[in-house]
Design a protein around this motif. Structure first.
Motif, PDB file in Angstrom:
ATOM      1  N   ASP A   1     -37.179 -19.768 -13.710  1.00 32.76           N
ATOM      2  CA  ASP A   1     -35.740 -19.997 -13.513  1.00 32.76           C
ATOM      3  C   ASP A   1     -35.264 -21.201 -14.308  1.00 32.76           C
ATOM      4  O   ASP A   1     -34.213 -21.156 -14.945  1.00 32.76           O
ATOM      5  CB  ASP A   1     -35.438 -20.220 -12.020  1.00 32.76           C
ATOM      6  CG  ASP A   1     -35.372 -18.905 -11.264  1.00 32.76           C
ATOM      7  OD1 ASP A   1     -35.705 -17.876 -11.882  1.00 32.76           O
ATOM      8  OD2 ASP A   1     -35.008 -18.913 -10.076  1.00 32.76           O
ATOM      9  N   LEU A   2     -36.061 -22.283 -14.247  1.00 32.28           N
ATOM     10  CA  LEU A   2     -35.672 -23.505 -14.977  1.00 32.28           C
ATOM     11  C   LEU A   2     -35.562 -23.212 -16.469  1.00 32.28           C
ATOM     12  O   LEU A   2     -34.597 -23.621 -17.129  1.00 32.28           O
ATOM     13  CB  LEU A   2     -36.692 -24.628 -14.731  1.00 32.28           C
ATOM     14  CG  LEU A   2     -36.645 -25.295 -13.356  1.00 32.28           C
ATOM     15  CD1 LEU A   2     -37.874 -26.167 -13.142  1.00 32.28           C
ATOM     16  CD2 LEU A   2     -35.377 -26.110 -13.178  1.00 32.28           C
ATOM     17  N   ALA A   3     -36.527 -22.476 -17.015  1.00 34.48           N
ATOM     18  CA  ALA A   3     -36.502 -22.152 -18.435  1.00 34.48           C
ATOM     19  C   ALA A   3     -35.297 -21.272 -18.756  1.00 34.48           C
ATOM     20  O   ALA A   3     -34.573 -21.518 -19.721  1.00 34.48           O
ATOM     21  CB  ALA A   3     -37.794 -21.432 -18.825  1.00 34.48           C
ATOM     22  N   PHE A   4     -35.067 -20.275 -17.909  1.00 34.16           N
ATOM     23  CA  PHE A   4     -33.970 -19.333 -18.169  1.00 34.16           C
ATOM     24  C   PHE A   4     -32.614 -20.038 -18.143  1.00 34.16           C
ATOM     25  O   PHE A   4     -31.801 -19.872 -19.042  1.00 34.16           O
ATOM     26  CB  PHE A   4     -34.016 -18.205 -17.142  1.00 34.16           C
ATOM     27  CG  PHE A   4     -32.922 -17.198 -17.302  1.00 34.16           C
ATOM     28  CD1 PHE A   4     -32.995 -16.243 -18.308  1.00 34.16           C
ATOM     29  CD2 PHE A   4     -31.823 -17.208 -16.471  1.00 34.16           C
ATOM     30  CE1 PHE A   4     -31.987 -15.311 -18.479  1.00 34.16           C
ATOM     31  CE2 PHE A   4     -30.799 -16.282 -16.630  1.00 34.16           C
ATOM     32  CZ  PHE A   4     -30.883 -15.336 -17.634  1.00 34.16           C
TER      33      PHE A   4
ATOM     34  N   ASP B   1     -45.022 -18.951 -27.168  1.00 32.10           N
ATOM     35  CA  ASP B   1     -44.525 -20.166 -26.504  1.00 32.10           C
ATOM     36  C   ASP B   1     -43.738 -19.834 -25.229  1.00 32.10           C
ATOM     37  O   ASP B   1     -43.453 -20.700 -24.438  1.00 32.10           O
ATOM     38  CB  ASP B   1     -43.737 -21.075 -27.462  1.00 32.10           C
ATOM     39  CG  ASP B   1     -42.710 -20.335 -28.275  1.00 32.10           C
ATOM     40  OD1 ASP B   1     -42.885 -19.115 -28.423  1.00 32.10           O
ATOM     41  OD2 ASP B   1     -41.763 -20.966 -28.771  1.00 32.10           O
ATOM     42  N   TRP B   2     -43.417 -18.550 -25.030  1.00 34.57           N
ATOM     43  CA  TRP B   2     -42.794 -18.140 -23.763  1.00 34.57           C
ATOM     44  C   TRP B   2     -43.709 -18.551 -22.597  1.00 34.57           C
ATOM     45  O   TRP B   2     -43.269 -19.137 -21.621  1.00 34.57           O
ATOM     46  CB  TRP B   2     -42.613 -16.626 -23.786  1.00 34.57           C
ATOM     47  CG  TRP B   2     -41.716 -16.077 -22.711  1.00 34.57           C
ATOM     48  CD1 TRP B   2     -40.392 -15.817 -22.814  1.00 34.57           C
ATOM     49  CD2 TRP B   2     -42.083 -15.715 -21.380  1.00 34.57           C
ATOM     50  NE1 TRP B   2     -39.894 -15.317 -21.640  1.00 34.57           N
ATOM     51  CE2 TRP B   2     -40.909 -15.244 -20.743  1.00 34.57           C
ATOM     52  CE3 TRP B   2     -43.276 -15.741 -20.644  1.00 34.57           C
ATOM     53  CZ2 TRP B   2     -40.901 -14.802 -19.423  1.00 34.57           C
ATOM     54  CZ3 TRP B   2     -43.258 -15.298 -19.331  1.00 34.57           C
ATOM     55  CH2 TRP B   2     -42.081 -14.839 -18.742  1.00 34.57           C
ATOM     56  N   TYR B   3     -44.980 -18.244 -22.734  1.00 33.93           N
ATOM     57  CA  TYR B   3     -45.947 -18.589 -21.683  1.00 33.93           C
ATOM     58  C   TYR B   3     -46.188 -20.092 -21.657  1.00 33.93           C
ATOM     59  O   TYR B   3     -46.202 -20.710 -20.593  1.00 33.93           O
ATOM     60  CB  TYR B   3     -47.274 -17.870 -21.907  1.00 33.93           C
ATOM     61  CG  TYR B   3     -47.145 -16.377 -21.859  1.00 33.93           C
ATOM     62  CD1 TYR B   3     -47.098 -15.711 -20.635  1.00 33.93           C
ATOM     63  CD2 TYR B   3     -47.049 -15.624 -23.021  1.00 33.93           C
ATOM     64  CE1 TYR B   3     -46.951 -14.338 -20.591  1.00 33.93           C
ATOM     65  CE2 TYR B   3     -46.907 -14.256 -22.984  1.00 33.93           C
ATOM     66  CZ  TYR B   3     -46.859 -13.608 -21.758  1.00 33.93           C
ATOM     67  OH  TYR B   3     -46.713 -12.266 -21.716  1.00 33.93           O
ATOM     68  N   ALA B   4     -46.385 -20.655 -22.862  1.00 36.73           N
ATOM     69  CA  ALA B   4     -46.693 -22.083 -22.940  1.00 36.73           C
ATOM     70  C   ALA B   4     -45.583 -22.905 -22.303  1.00 36.73           C
ATOM     71  O   ALA B   4     -45.832 -23.855 -21.562  1.00 36.73           O
ATOM     72  CB  ALA B   4     -46.881 -22.483 -24.397  1.00 36.73           C
ATOM     73  N   LYS B   5     -44.341 -22.491 -22.561  1.00 34.44           N
ATOM     74  CA  LYS B   5     -43.191 -23.222 -22.028  1.00 34.44           C
ATOM     75  C   LYS B   5     -43.180 -23.214 -20.508  1.00 34.44           C
ATOM     76  O   LYS B   5     -43.027 -24.244 -19.867  1.00 34.44           O
ATOM     77  CB  LYS B   5     -41.905 -22.590 -22.530  1.00 34.44           C
ATOM     78  CG  LYS B   5     -41.186 -23.482 -23.509  1.00 34.44           C
ATOM     79  CD  LYS B   5     -39.886 -22.875 -23.895  1.00 34.44           C
ATOM     80  CE  LYS B   5     -39.380 -23.623 -25.119  1.00 34.44           C
ATOM     81  NZ  LYS B   5     -38.376 -22.877 -25.822  1.00 34.44           N
ATOM     82  N   ARG B   6     -43.356 -22.013 -19.939  1.00 34.23           N
ATOM     83  CA  ARG B   6     -43.317 -21.923 -18.481  1.00 34.23           C
ATOM     84  C   ARG B   6     -44.452 -22.712 -17.841  1.00 34.23           C
ATOM     85  O   ARG B   6     -44.279 -23.349 -16.805  1.00 34.23           O
ATOM     86  CB  ARG B   6     -43.333 -20.454 -18.053  1.00 34.23           C
ATOM     87  CG  ARG B   6     -41.949 -19.881 -18.043  1.00 34.23           C
ATOM     88  CD  ARG B   6     -41.873 -18.429 -18.409  1.00 34.23           C
ATOM     89  NE  ARG B   6     -40.492 -17.995 -18.551  1.00 34.23           N
ATOM     90  CZ  ARG B   6     -39.754 -18.192 -19.635  1.00 34.23           C
ATOM     91  NH1 ARG B   6     -40.258 -18.844 -20.675  1.00 34.23           N
ATOM     92  NH2 ARG B   6     -38.510 -17.771 -19.701  1.00 34.23           N
TER      93      ARG B   6
END
Lengths: 234, 300
Positions: A148-151, A161-166
Motif C-alpha cells: 500500500d505504501l509503495a502504491f 525492483d518491484w519486489y526489492a522496493k516492497r
C-alpha cells in the motif's frame, strides 16, 4: 471459497480492508479504544462486548473466525484498521512531494503517527506478531502495508525492483516502528528524522542501482558493437 | 454415476445379508405408506414418504439405536466423532466471562445423550470459571433423552439445578419462549428434521438478539476420489456393522442415506441466512475433508 489473488485499483469497494458494519468489526473497533486501559489482552474484547451490551454468546464469533489467541487477533485487527485509515488518508488528502520518496516518507510518518495513542502498549502487541506460529499472518500484513505504501507513493515499477522496493519499504517501516518505541521526544520528532534518513539512504541506494544498471547496459552494448566491428573487419 | 453404481452394488450384496438377519426384538420402523401427493412428501433416507410419517419413522430409528448409540458412533467413525465434538465445543468457546453479570442460557437440541451439553458446561467451567450458566437439553425422542438422563445422574452436575431435560420437537419448541436462549447447539440432529427450514426458523425464534446458532452435521466431500471411497465405506460397511454390533441394519441404512440427502455446505449456509441469521466469515468449517461441517449463525 476463492481467494482473490490480484489487486485492482479500478474495482471500487472490492478491496476494502475492514467492513465497519459487521458485528465482529464493531466488537474489535470498540476493543481497540480500550487498549490504553487494558493493554493488548483478552480483557479488551471481554469489556468491549460488555460495553456494547451484547451477550457473552458473541464471544463465539471471535473464536469461530480464527484459532489464534484473542491478543493476536486484536493486534492483527489493529494493523488492518490502521492500514484502512492510511488508505482513507490518501483518498481524502493529496500527498504532496517532489518525488515518490518524499511522498513515501510522508506516508510512513502518517502511518506511524497512528500508533501514538497506544504507543506504551505497542511493544506488547508487536511481541504477539513475532511468535513463530503467528509469523505467517504477521508477514502477510506487513507485505500488504508495504505494498500500500509503495502504491500510494506512486510506485510504477514493473521489474525486479518491484519486489526489492516492497521488501525495503517493509524493513524501513519495521525499523522506524522499533525506533519509535523508545522515542521520548515531543511529537516523535526523532522518529520523523529517522524515517527521513532511512528514506534518503533508500533513494541513494536506488540511484546507485540505476547508475550501475545504466553503466552495465552501456558497456554491454559497446562490447557487442566492438565484437561486431571486429567480425566485419574479418 | 458413482452413487448409482454404489447403490447398485450395495443392493446386490444386500440380499444375502438381509436373509441372514437375526430375529430382532428391536422395534423397527413400520413400512411407510405409499405417498399420496407430491406436496405432502419428504425423504426418509432414499425413500419418499408422507410428511406426517417421517417423524414417526425417525422416532423408530432412534428408539432402536438409543442404547447402543455411542458404542456404534465410536465403531463407525473410529472415534473421530469425539474429536469433531471436541473441536465444535472449542470453536464455540462459550461461557460467561468472569467480568460479566448475566449467566448464559444454553439450549442443546437433539442432544439426547448429552455429549455436547456436558462438554459445553465443562468447557465453560475450565476456561472461564462459569458455574452459573444453565443448560436445556431437548430431544424429540424420549428414549434418547433417557440415555442422557442416565449419564447426567452420574455426572458432577446431578446435584445442581443447572441442567434440564425436555422432550421437544425441534421444529416447534412449544415449551421454549421467544428470545430466551443465548447459545443454540445441534449436533448430528438437524438432518432428521422433517422440515429443516422450520427448525432453523424456530432456532431464530428462541434465541435472544446476539445469540448464536451452531450446528455440527454430516456434509459432503468435494474431492470426488475421496468421496467415492467414503460412499463405498458408508453404504457397504456401515449398515453391516450396524447389523453385527447393534443387530439393526435398517436403522443404520437410514443413517447413511439421510447423510447423503442432507443439503451441501453452501446450500445449508443459505438456509441459515434465510432463517434470518447473519453468517460470519468463513461461512462454515469442513471437518475431515467435509465428512462433517460446522455452521454458525448470529441473531442480530
Amino acid at each position: 471459497m476463492l481467494k482473490r489473488l490480484y489487486h485492482s485499483s479500478s474495482h471500487i469497494g472490492s478491496n476494502t480492508i475492514i467492513n465497519n458494519n459487521l458485528i465482529e468489526s464493531k466488537i474489535f473497533n470498540n476493543a481497540i479504544k480500550l487498549i490504553p486501559k487494558y493493554g493488548f489482552s483478552k480483557n479488551c474484547i471481554n469489556e468491549s462486548i460488555k460495553n456494547l451490551k451484547y451477550s457473552d454468546s458473541l464471544q463465539s464469533i471471535i473464536s469461530w473466525q480464527s484459532d489464534k489467541s484473542y491478543e493476536f487477533q486484536l493486534m492483527l485487527y489493529f494493523l488492518k484498521q490502521k492500514r484502512q485509515e492510511l488508505e482513507n488518508f490518501t483518498k481524502n488528502t493529496k500527498v504532496e512531494g517532489v518525488d515518490e520518496y518524499e511522498k513515501l516518507s510522508k506516508l510512513i510518518k502518517y502511518r506511524l503517527s497512528l500508533n501514538s495513542p497506544i504507543i506504551n502498549e505497542l511493544s506488547q502487541g508487536m511481541s504477539q506478531l513475532i511468535l513463530p506460529y503467528n509469523l505467517n499472518e504477521s508477514i502477510d500484513e506487513l507485505y500488504n502495508l508495504s505494498d500500500d505504501l509503495a502504491f500510494y507513493s506512486g510506485d510504477k515499477s514493473h521489474s525486479f525492483d518491484w519486489y526489492a522496493k516492497r521488501f525495503t519499504i517493509g524493513s524501513i517501516y519495521v525499523k522506524s516502528e522499533l525506533f519509535m518505541l523508545n522515542d521520548t521526544s515531543e511529537n516523535f520528532e526523532n522518529t520523523q528524522e529517522f524515517v527521513d534518513k532511512k528514506i534518503d539512504e533508500f533513494k541513494m541506494l536506488s540511484d546507485t542501482y540505476n547508475n550501475i544498471e545504466q553503466w552495465a547496459i552501456f558497456n554491454g552494448i559497446s562490447l557487442i558493437n566492438l565484437i561486431k566491428s571486429q567480425l566485419i573487419r574479418g | 454415476m458413482f452413487q448409482q453404481s454404489i447403490k447398485g452394488s450395495v443392493g446386490k450384496s444386500l440380499k444375502p445379508i438381509v436373509a441372514l438377519r437375526f430375529n430382532s426384538s428391536k422395534v423397527t420402523p413400520p413400512p411407510p405408506q405409499p405417498p399420496n401427493s407430491h406436496n405432502d412428501t419428504t425423504h426418509f433416507g432414499f425413500k419418499t414418504v408422507n410428511k406426517q410419517d417421517k417423524e414417526k419413522l425417525v422416532g423408530g430409528v432412534f428408539s432402536s439405536v438409543a442404547s447402543n448409540y455411542d458404542l456404534m458412533n465410536d465403531v463407525m467413525s473410529a472415534g473421530i466423532h469425539r474429536l469433531w465434538k471436541h473441536h465444535f465445543i472449542k470453536k464455540l468457546n462459550a461461557g460467561k466471562r468472569p467480568n460479566s453479570v448475566e449467566p448464559l442460557e444454553f439450549l442443546d437440541v437433539a442432544g439426547g445423550t448429552g455429549d455436547i451439553a456436558f462438554g459445553l458446561l465443562a468447557n465453560a467451567e475450565e476456561n472461564f470459571g462459569d458455574y452459573e450458566s444453565k443448560m436445556t437439553i431437548a430431544d424429540i425422542n424420549p428414549d434418547m433423552l433417557k440415555e442422557g438422563e442416565l449419564r447426567y445422574k452420574k455426572s458432577k452436575w446431578s446435584d445442581s439445578d443447572r441442567v434440564e431435560f425436555l422432550v421437544q420437537n425441534g421444529e416447534t419448541m412449544n415449551k421454549i419462549p421467544d428470545n430466551s436462549k443465548d447459545v443454540y447447539t445441534i449436533a448430528f440432529g438437524i438432518r432428521n428434521f422433517t422440515n429443516i427450514q422450520a427448525g432453523l426458523n424456530t432456532a431464530y425464534r428462541v434465541l435472544k438478539p446476539g445469540g448464536i446458532f451452531a450446528c455440527l452435521e454430516f456434509s459432503q466431500i468435494d474431492n470426488p476420489v475421496l468421496d467415492y471411497a467414503y460412499q463405498a465405506y458408508s453404504f457397504s460397511i456401515l449398515p453391516l456393522m450396524g447389523q453385527l454390533i447393534a443387530n439393526d441394519r435398517d436403522s443404520y441404512q437410514y443413517l447413511v442415506e439421510s447423510i447423503r440427502k442432507f443439503p451441501k455446505q453452501e446450500e445449508f449456509k443459505k438456509m441459515i441466512e434465510k432463517a434470518g441469521f447473519y453468517v460470519p466469515e468463513p461461512g462454515y468449517e469442513n471437518l475431515t475433508f467435509g465428512v462433517a461441517a460446522i455452521h454458525i449463525g448470529i441473531k442480530i
